[in-house]
Design a protein around this motif. Structure first.
Motif, PDB file in Angstrom:
ATOM      1  N   LEU A 283       0.903  -1.276   0.005  1.00 39.90           N
ATOM      2  CA  LEU A 283       0.043   0.159  -0.046  1.00 39.90           C
ATOM      3  C   LEU A 283       0.794   1.171   0.110  1.00 39.90           C
ATOM      4  CD1 LEU A 283      -3.097  -0.954   2.504  1.00 39.90           C
ATOM      5  CD2 LEU A 283      -2.956  -0.937  -0.107  1.00 39.90           C
ATOM      6  N   TYR A 284       1.858   1.135   0.766  1.00 40.31           N
ATOM      7  CA  TYR A 284       2.915   2.349   0.731  1.00 40.31           C
ATOM      8  C   TYR A 284       3.352   2.723  -0.678  1.00 40.31           C
ATOM      9  CZ  TYR A 284       4.097   4.381   5.377  1.00 40.31           C
ATOM     10  OH  TYR A 284       4.106   4.719   6.483  1.00 40.31           O
ATOM     11  N   GLY A 285       3.856   1.628  -1.252  1.00 42.60           N
ATOM     12  CA  GLY A 285       4.382   1.629  -2.755  1.00 42.60           C
ATOM     13  C   GLY A 285       3.239   2.378  -3.695  1.00 42.60           C
ATOM     14  N   ILE A 286       2.045   2.007  -3.360  1.00 42.90           N
ATOM     15  CA  ILE A 286       1.295   2.239  -4.466  1.00 42.90           C
ATOM     16  C   ILE A 286       0.878   4.010  -4.097  1.00 42.90           C
ATOM     17  CG2 ILE A 286      -1.479   2.479  -4.903  1.00 42.90           C
ATOM     18  CD1 ILE A 286      -1.125  -0.733  -4.347  1.00 42.90           C
ATOM     19  N   VAL A 287       0.714   4.383  -2.551  1.00 46.79           N
ATOM     20  CA  VAL A 287       0.574   5.826  -2.417  1.00 46.79           C
ATOM     21  C   VAL A 287       1.734   6.453  -2.893  1.00 46.79           C
ATOM     22  CG1 VAL A 287       0.367   7.343  -0.525  1.00 46.79           C
ATOM     23  CG2 VAL A 287      -0.913   5.138  -0.488  1.00 46.79           C
ATOM     24  N   ASP A 288       2.898   6.096  -2.783  1.00 52.38           N
ATOM     25  CA  ASP A 288       3.904   6.656  -3.103  1.00 52.38           C
ATOM     26  C   ASP A 288       3.953   7.244  -4.617  1.00 52.38           C
ATOM     27  OD1 ASP A 288       4.991   7.016  -0.568  1.00 52.38           O
ATOM     28  OD2 ASP A 288       6.465   5.269  -0.825  1.00 52.38           O
ATOM     29  N   GLN A 289       3.286   6.322  -5.585  1.00 48.03           N
ATOM     30  CA  GLN A 289       3.134   6.645  -7.057  1.00 48.03           C
ATOM     31  C   GLN A 289       2.095   7.415  -7.329  1.00 48.03           C
ATOM     32  OE1 GLN A 289       5.279   5.764  -9.439  1.00 48.03           O
ATOM     33  NE2 GLN A 289       6.462   4.178  -8.255  1.00 48.03           N
ATOM     34  N   VAL A 290       1.226   8.092  -6.233  1.00 49.93           N
ATOM     35  CA  VAL A 290       0.115   8.868  -6.642  1.00 49.93           C
ATOM     36  C   VAL A 290       0.734  10.331  -6.916  1.00 49.93           C
ATOM     37  CG1 VAL A 290      -1.728  10.180  -5.914  1.00 49.93           C
ATOM     38  CG2 VAL A 290      -1.321   7.803  -5.054  1.00 49.93           C
ATOM     39  N   PRO A 291       0.674  10.883  -8.029  1.00 51.59           N
ATOM     40  CA  PRO A 291       1.245  12.071  -8.641  1.00 51.59           C
ATOM     41  C   PRO A 291       0.926  13.220  -7.733  1.00 51.59           C
ATOM     42  CG  PRO A 291       0.284  10.996 -10.368  1.00 51.59           C
ATOM     43  CD  PRO A 291      -0.436  10.260  -9.342  1.00 51.59           C
ATOM     44  N   ARG A 292       1.856  14.343  -7.539  1.00 51.85           N
ATOM     45  CA  ARG A 292       1.813  15.552  -6.881  1.00 51.85           C
ATOM     46  C   ARG A 292       0.486  16.230  -7.136  1.00 51.85           C
ATOM     47  NH1 ARG A 292       5.656  20.842  -6.612  1.00 51.85           N
ATOM     48  NH2 ARG A 292       4.612  21.575  -4.661  1.00 51.85           N
ATOM     49  N   HIS A 293       0.310  16.413  -8.236  1.00 50.49           N
ATOM     50  CA  HIS A 293      -0.653  17.287  -8.632  1.00 50.49           C
ATOM     51  C   HIS A 293      -2.155  16.671  -8.490  1.00 50.49           C
ATOM     52  CE1 HIS A 293      -2.144  14.711 -12.091  1.00 50.49           C
ATOM     53  NE2 HIS A 293      -0.905  14.425 -12.314  1.00 50.49           N
ATOM     54  N   VAL A 294      -2.177  14.983  -8.325  1.00 50.30           N
ATOM     55  CA  VAL A 294      -3.380  14.761  -7.736  1.00 50.30           C
ATOM     56  C   VAL A 294      -3.683  15.084  -6.243  1.00 50.30           C
ATOM     57  CG1 VAL A 294      -4.669  12.384  -6.993  1.00 50.30           C
ATOM     58  CG2 VAL A 294      -3.480  12.692  -9.043  1.00 50.30           C
ATOM     59  N   TRP A 295      -2.602  14.869  -5.295  1.00 52.78           N
ATOM     60  CA  TRP A 295      -2.634  15.549  -3.907  1.00 52.78           C
ATOM     61  C   TRP A 295      -2.936  16.896  -3.862  1.00 52.78           C
ATOM     62  CZ3 TRP A 295      -3.190  11.918  -0.639  1.00 52.78           C
ATOM     63  CH2 TRP A 295      -2.630  10.677  -0.626  1.00 52.78           C
ATOM     64  N   LEU A 296      -2.218  17.719  -4.804  1.00 53.16           N
ATOM     65  CA  LEU A 296      -2.586  19.071  -4.700  1.00 53.16           C
ATOM     66  C   LEU A 296      -3.996  19.503  -4.802  1.00 53.16           C
ATOM     67  CD1 LEU A 296       0.641  20.565  -6.569  1.00 53.16           C
ATOM     68  CD2 LEU A 296       0.203  20.814  -4.334  1.00 53.16           C
ATOM     69  N   ARG A 297      -4.605  18.877  -5.618  1.00 53.67           N
ATOM     70  CA  ARG A 297      -5.950  19.063  -5.823  1.00 53.67           C
ATOM     71  C   ARG A 297      -6.955  18.845  -4.693  1.00 53.67           C
ATOM     72  NH1 ARG A 297      -5.486  16.632 -11.359  1.00 53.67           N
ATOM     73  NH2 ARG A 297      -6.618  14.664 -10.430  1.00 53.67           N
ATOM     74  N   VAL A 298      -6.532  18.116  -3.616  1.00 51.32           N
ATOM     75  CA  VAL A 298      -7.103  17.693  -2.370  1.00 51.32           C
ATOM     76  C   VAL A 298      -6.445  18.592  -1.270  1.00 51.32           C
ATOM     77  CG1 VAL A 298      -7.917  15.680  -3.184  1.00 51.32           C
ATOM     78  CG2 VAL A 298      -5.834  15.680  -1.872  1.00 51.32           C
ATOM     79  N   GLY A 299      -5.544  19.408  -1.576  1.00 56.71           N
ATOM     80  CA  GLY A 299      -5.083  20.389  -0.550  1.00 56.71           C
ATOM     81  C   GLY A 299      -3.738  19.916   0.367  1.00 56.71           C
TER      82      GLY A 299
END
Length: 232
Positions: free
Chosen positions: A211-227
């Motif tokens: 799960l850590y490995g999957i989360v680490d692959q989530v792009p930064r711009h996806v995270w930025l959209r949720v603050g």
């Protein structure tokens, strides 16, 4: 066999069958008790918490395998810190059918807490039934990689979100042997992994690392959209 023996046989069956049921219940109870005691020691040894039953977890998520069947239970819950993030492992079960057709379905579920809530997304193993449904027009999210499409069924809200999360490097990670065949869901501020069968505490670290490995692959711009900025 004489007539007296024939007459006694049904009486013996009426005595032996209930006695056998009682023995099985006692053995099962003792086995479950030893399992709980072992898990409590296992949790304490690594500074985690053990909870025998957590009814609130049954309705916390809506992704598979939750929300199905009846008599839902979340038991043998292990929770604690794993490399700076909160992890929960549980034995989850529900029943389907009734009478002689009643079946109990068992799962090992691991949840890793996320730094921010993300839109819902679910990846589940592609089955023969899913392939047939697609052939007859069933709606699924399709990606450029045919091998990925054959291995995974992806569900997410309409739009670009699923394609942003499941980019080529994410696909590569999800095609590794430790990921294939699992059900993985992002729901709110958790990412879940469920595996059919009994809970295995010896695999919790491996599942959490996946799960850590999957989360680490989530792009930064996806995270930025949720603050959330993962670079801070």
């Amino acid at each position: 066999m004489d007539s007296s023996a024939v007459a006694i046989l049904p009486m013996l069956m009426w005595i032996l069958i209930p006695a056998l049921v009682v023995v099985l219940l006692v053995v099962g109870h003792q086995k479950a008790k030893k399992r709980r005691e072992y898990l409590a020691r296992w949790a304490a040894a690594r500074g985690w918490r053990y909870t025998r039953s957590s009814p609130h977890l049954v309705s916390r998520w809506r992704s598979e395998p939750f929300g199905r069947g009846s008599s839902r239970r979340a038991t043998n819950v292990l929770s604690g810190d794993f490399h700076g993030r909160h992890v929960v492992s549980m034995a989850y079960q529900y029943t389907t059918g009734s009478g002689k057709n009643r079946s109990t379905h068992h799962f090992h579920v691991i949840a890793l807490h996320l730094p921010a809530a993300l839109p819902w997304l679910q990846l589940s193993p592609e089955s023969v039934g899913d392939s047939i449904a697609k052939f007859f027009g069933g709606q699924d999210i399709e990606f450029e990689s045919q091998a990925f499409n054959e291995a995974w069924r992806v569900k997410a809200p309409p739009g670009q979100y699923a394609f942003d999360v499941i980019h080529p490097r994410m696909m590569e990670r999800l095609m590794q042997p430790d990921a294939l065949g699992r059900t993985i869901s992002i729901e709110g501020q958790d990412i879940l992994l469920s595996i059919g069968g009994r809970q295995r505490e010896d695999l919790i670290d491996a599942y959490a690392n996946l799960l850590y490995g999957i989360v680490d692959q989530v792009p930064r711009h996806v995270w930025l959209r949720v603050g959330h900025d993962p670079g801070v």
